[in-house]
Design an enzyme around this catalytic site. Sequence first.
Site, mmCIF file in Angstrom:
data_model
loop_
_atom_site.group_PDB
_atom_site.id
_atom_site.type_symbol
_atom_site.label_atom_id
_atom_site.label_comp_id
_atom_site.label_asym_id
_atom_site.label_seq_id
_atom_site.Cartn_x
_atom_site.Cartn_y
_atom_site.Cartn_z
ATOM 1 N N ASP A 1 -72.699 -18.123 6.400
ATOM 2 C CA ASP A 1 -72.054 -18.379 7.688
ATOM 3 C C ASP A 1 -71.287 -19.692 7.658
ATOM 4 O O ASP A 1 -70.164 -19.787 8.165
ATOM 5 C CB ASP A 1 -73.088 -18.371 8.821
ATOM 6 C CG ASP A 1 -74.242 -19.343 8.589
ATOM 7 O OD1 ASP A 1 -74.493 -19.756 7.432
ATOM 8 O OD2 ASP A 1 -74.924 -19.685 9.581
ATOM 9 N N ASP B 1 -71.579 -25.366 14.575
ATOM 10 C CA ASP B 1 -71.918 -23.959 14.831
ATOM 11 C C ASP B 1 -73.256 -23.936 15.561
ATOM 12 O O ASP B 1 -74.305 -24.278 14.998
ATOM 13 C CB ASP B 1 -72.000 -23.185 13.516
ATOM 14 C CG ASP B 1 -71.969 -21.669 13.738
ATOM 15 O OD1 ASP B 1 -72.405 -21.231 14.824
ATOM 16 O OD2 ASP B 1 -71.533 -20.944 12.836
#
Length: 254
Positions: free
Chosen positions: A109, A129
């Site tokens: 990710d 994030d």
Amino acid sequence: MVLAIDIGNTNIVIGCFQDDKILFRERLSTNQLSTSMEYTVMLKNIFELNGISEMNFEGGIISSVVPSVTLTVREAMERLTKKHIMIVGPGIKTGLKIMLDNPAQLGSDRVADGVAAINLYPVPSILIDMGTATTISVINNKREFIGGLIIPGLRTSLDSLANKTSQLPNISLVPPKKVIGANTIDCMRSGIINSTASSIDGIIEKIEDELGEKCTVISTGGIAKIIIPYCKRDIIIDDDLLLKGLMIIYNKNL
């Protein structure tokens, strides 16, 4: 069309691209007990709700931080699309130079976030994030991923607070009207939201001090829209940063 899926600890984000345009973005809860057939049915329902035929996909790509779910979702995607599905990992070209002690430890990710950042935003950059964990990634002015921080996520911290105390309830993340709360729930809401925002502001300052220059700051993830408005720093919110990175990676590996 290309099907892009990010498997996180809490949610699975499903996106569909055509000519670099996002056609839809949906979320499912991550369930490690769900079978390939169950994920197949869920994906098919999502396609139907968005007016998409699974037969129109030319391929797909997955990033995942939940290994036990990765192959299950891949099987579901391939069953529906009849196409090969890429998984971000060793052997996949990304164009991102990772300057870590052990590059293989970097989650896919964060790789996808980094790829999107170096292709779409000025460097140096800081990527925030916000999910189950809040990950902060740093790209230097040479477009290299040089490291970052991993912090307990907002909801993770809040759940821990409620579970470890006898008189504090589980609460929804409704933004407080003011910093100084006048009751328990407002105190908890203000505490978690304002402390998280202040923490992000402080970490950005420390990273810029260490780099010796200002950075472009981009935030993504399910909680970003709740927290970032309470930060004092200028921070770009890009809900689709990770999906954009997956699209770029997919095109690099055709």
